[in-house]
Design a protein around this motif. Structure first.
Motif, mmCIF file in Angstrom:
data_model
loop_
_atom_site.group_PDB
_atom_site.id
_atom_site.type_symbol
_atom_site.label_atom_id
_atom_site.label_comp_id
_atom_site.label_asym_id
_atom_site.label_seq_id
_atom_site.Cartn_x
_atom_site.Cartn_y
_atom_site.Cartn_z
ATOM 1 N N TRP A 117 26.293 37.652 34.195
ATOM 2 C CA TRP A 117 25.378 38.846 34.187
ATOM 3 C C TRP A 117 25.680 39.939 35.249
ATOM 4 C CZ3 TRP A 117 21.944 41.510 37.059
ATOM 5 C CH2 TRP A 117 20.824 42.144 36.358
ATOM 6 N N LEU A 118 25.927 39.114 36.505
ATOM 7 C CA LEU A 118 25.937 40.076 37.668
ATOM 8 C C LEU A 118 27.319 41.032 37.493
ATOM 9 C CD1 LEU A 118 25.086 37.657 40.283
ATOM 10 C CD2 LEU A 118 23.766 39.724 39.968
ATOM 11 N N SER A 119 28.330 40.304 37.124
ATOM 12 C CA SER A 119 29.755 41.046 36.671
ATOM 13 C C SER A 119 29.342 41.968 35.664
ATOM 14 C CB SER A 119 30.842 40.044 36.245
ATOM 15 O OG SER A 119 31.718 40.740 35.873
ATOM 16 N N ASP A 120 28.841 41.800 34.659
ATOM 17 C CA ASP A 120 28.687 42.671 33.428
ATOM 18 C C ASP A 120 27.658 43.786 33.636
ATOM 19 O OD1 ASP A 120 29.893 40.903 31.813
ATOM 20 O OD2 ASP A 120 27.993 40.316 30.679
ATOM 21 N N HIS A 121 26.933 43.664 34.876
ATOM 22 C CA HIS A 121 26.000 44.701 35.666
ATOM 23 C C HIS A 121 26.887 45.493 36.629
ATOM 24 C CE1 HIS A 121 23.264 43.003 32.938
ATOM 25 N NE2 HIS A 121 22.343 43.991 32.864
ATOM 26 N N GLY A 122 28.143 45.125 37.124
ATOM 27 C CA GLY A 122 28.883 45.734 37.868
ATOM 28 C C GLY A 122 28.351 45.714 39.582
ATOM 29 N N ILE A 123 27.550 44.562 39.556
ATOM 30 C CA ILE A 123 26.931 44.046 40.790
ATOM 31 C C ILE A 123 27.884 43.132 41.682
ATOM 32 C CG2 ILE A 123 25.371 42.826 42.133
ATOM 33 C CD1 ILE A 123 24.412 45.215 40.251
ATOM 34 N N ILE A 124 28.272 43.810 42.848
ATOM 35 C CA ILE A 124 29.403 43.095 43.783
ATOM 36 C C ILE A 124 28.478 42.012 44.586
ATOM 37 C CG2 ILE A 124 31.067 43.201 45.760
ATOM 38 C CD1 ILE A 124 31.248 46.325 44.738
ATOM 39 N N VAL A 125 28.665 40.900 44.807
ATOM 40 C CA VAL A 125 28.117 39.674 45.267
ATOM 41 C C VAL A 125 28.948 39.614 46.638
ATOM 42 C CG1 VAL A 125 26.887 37.639 45.251
ATOM 43 C CG2 VAL A 125 26.948 39.064 43.289
ATOM 44 N N LEU A 126 27.734 39.442 47.763
ATOM 45 C CA LEU A 126 28.822 38.963 49.023
ATOM 46 C C LEU A 126 29.013 37.515 48.848
ATOM 47 C CD1 LEU A 126 29.363 39.455 52.038
ATOM 48 C CD2 LEU A 126 26.848 38.616 52.426
ATOM 49 N N ASP A 127 30.056 36.997 49.134
ATOM 50 C CA ASP A 127 30.660 35.446 49.291
ATOM 51 C C ASP A 127 29.789 35.092 50.345
ATOM 52 O OD1 ASP A 127 32.431 35.570 46.854
ATOM 53 O OD2 ASP A 127 34.265 36.285 48.393
ATOM 54 N N TRP A 128 29.185 33.736 49.861
ATOM 55 C CA TRP A 128 28.392 33.069 50.757
ATOM 56 C C TRP A 128 28.900 31.618 50.953
ATOM 57 C CZ3 TRP A 128 25.881 35.784 54.131
ATOM 58 C CH2 TRP A 128 25.363 35.349 55.115
ATOM 59 N N PRO A 129 29.113 31.096 52.226
ATOM 60 C CA PRO A 129 29.977 29.848 52.342
ATOM 61 C C PRO A 129 28.510 28.903 52.126
ATOM 62 C CG PRO A 129 30.308 30.971 54.216
ATOM 63 C CD PRO A 129 29.680 31.947 53.425
ATOM 64 N N ALA A 130 28.767 27.651 51.329
ATOM 65 C CA ALA A 130 27.817 26.682 51.081
ATOM 66 C C ALA A 130 27.138 26.090 52.121
ATOM 67 C CB ALA A 130 28.450 25.756 50.219
ATOM 68 N N ASN A 131 27.848 25.738 53.385
ATOM 69 C CA ASN A 131 27.365 25.150 54.276
ATOM 70 C C ASN A 131 26.861 26.144 55.527
ATOM 71 O OD1 ASN A 131 27.291 22.659 53.199
ATOM 72 N ND2 ASN A 131 29.309 22.390 53.670
ATOM 73 N N LEU A 132 26.653 27.444 55.297
ATOM 74 C CA LEU A 132 26.387 28.134 56.347
ATOM 75 C C LEU A 132 24.969 28.097 56.626
ATOM 76 C CD1 LEU A 132 27.706 30.421 58.493
ATOM 77 C CD2 LEU A 132 27.027 31.980 56.691
ATOM 78 N N PRO A 133 24.411 28.245 57.931
ATOM 79 C CA PRO A 133 22.803 28.182 58.109
ATOM 80 C C PRO A 133 22.429 29.667 57.337
ATOM 81 C CG PRO A 133 24.098 27.928 60.200
ATOM 82 C CD PRO A 133 25.182 28.021 59.098
#
Length: 143
Positions: free
Chosen positions: A60-76
């Protein structure tokens, strides 16, 4: 929220699953982003809640052209929205609320009083917060 200002609130009465999350994105995030950014690009930050990371949501995000910040799984959790909620909660600390309608009104009033300057400072502070986490080798920090 963005570095420019807060967006609209979305009160929900159920758990957020993939379908509900995509409806929130469609009816709240996209219109808010259009008002703030127009045709300019922006990077969307979200945490790694299950509904946010499903294949369907990523599509959905890709289809709407939304760039998502990569976020590590174990980061506070360094999402600036958490600090924004802290500001809102402090403004409501001494309120005596009697029902859900009063609570919603207080949340909206508190959120509405957050200035664009506060939003900008929260976003601008993130490099310092991230540096503190790196220095702490991902251990807990004051943030």
């Amino acid at each position: 929220m963005s570095s420019a200002r807060v967006g609209p609130l979305c009160f929900i009465k159920s758990r957020v699953n993939t379908a509900i999350y995509q409806e929130i994105l469609e009816h709240f995030m996209l219109p808010s982003a259009d008002k703030i950014y127009g045709d300019a690009d922006f990077i969307f930050q979200q945490d790694l809640a299950p509904a946010y990371t499903t294949k369907s949501t990523k599509t959905w995000l890709s289809d709407h052209g939304i760039i998502v910040l990569d976020w590590p799984a174990n980061l506070p959790d360094l999402n600036p929205i958490e600090n924004l909620w802290g500001i809102a909660k402090r403004k409501m600390r001494d309120m005596r609320l009697n029902n859900a309608a009063e609570l919603k009104a207080a949340i909206e009033a508190s959120r509405s009083s957050i200035t664009p300057q506060q939003c900008h400072r929260l976003i601008a502070s993130m490099p310092h917060h991230i540096e503190a986490v790196i220095d702490a080798k991902e251990a807990q920090t004051k943030y």
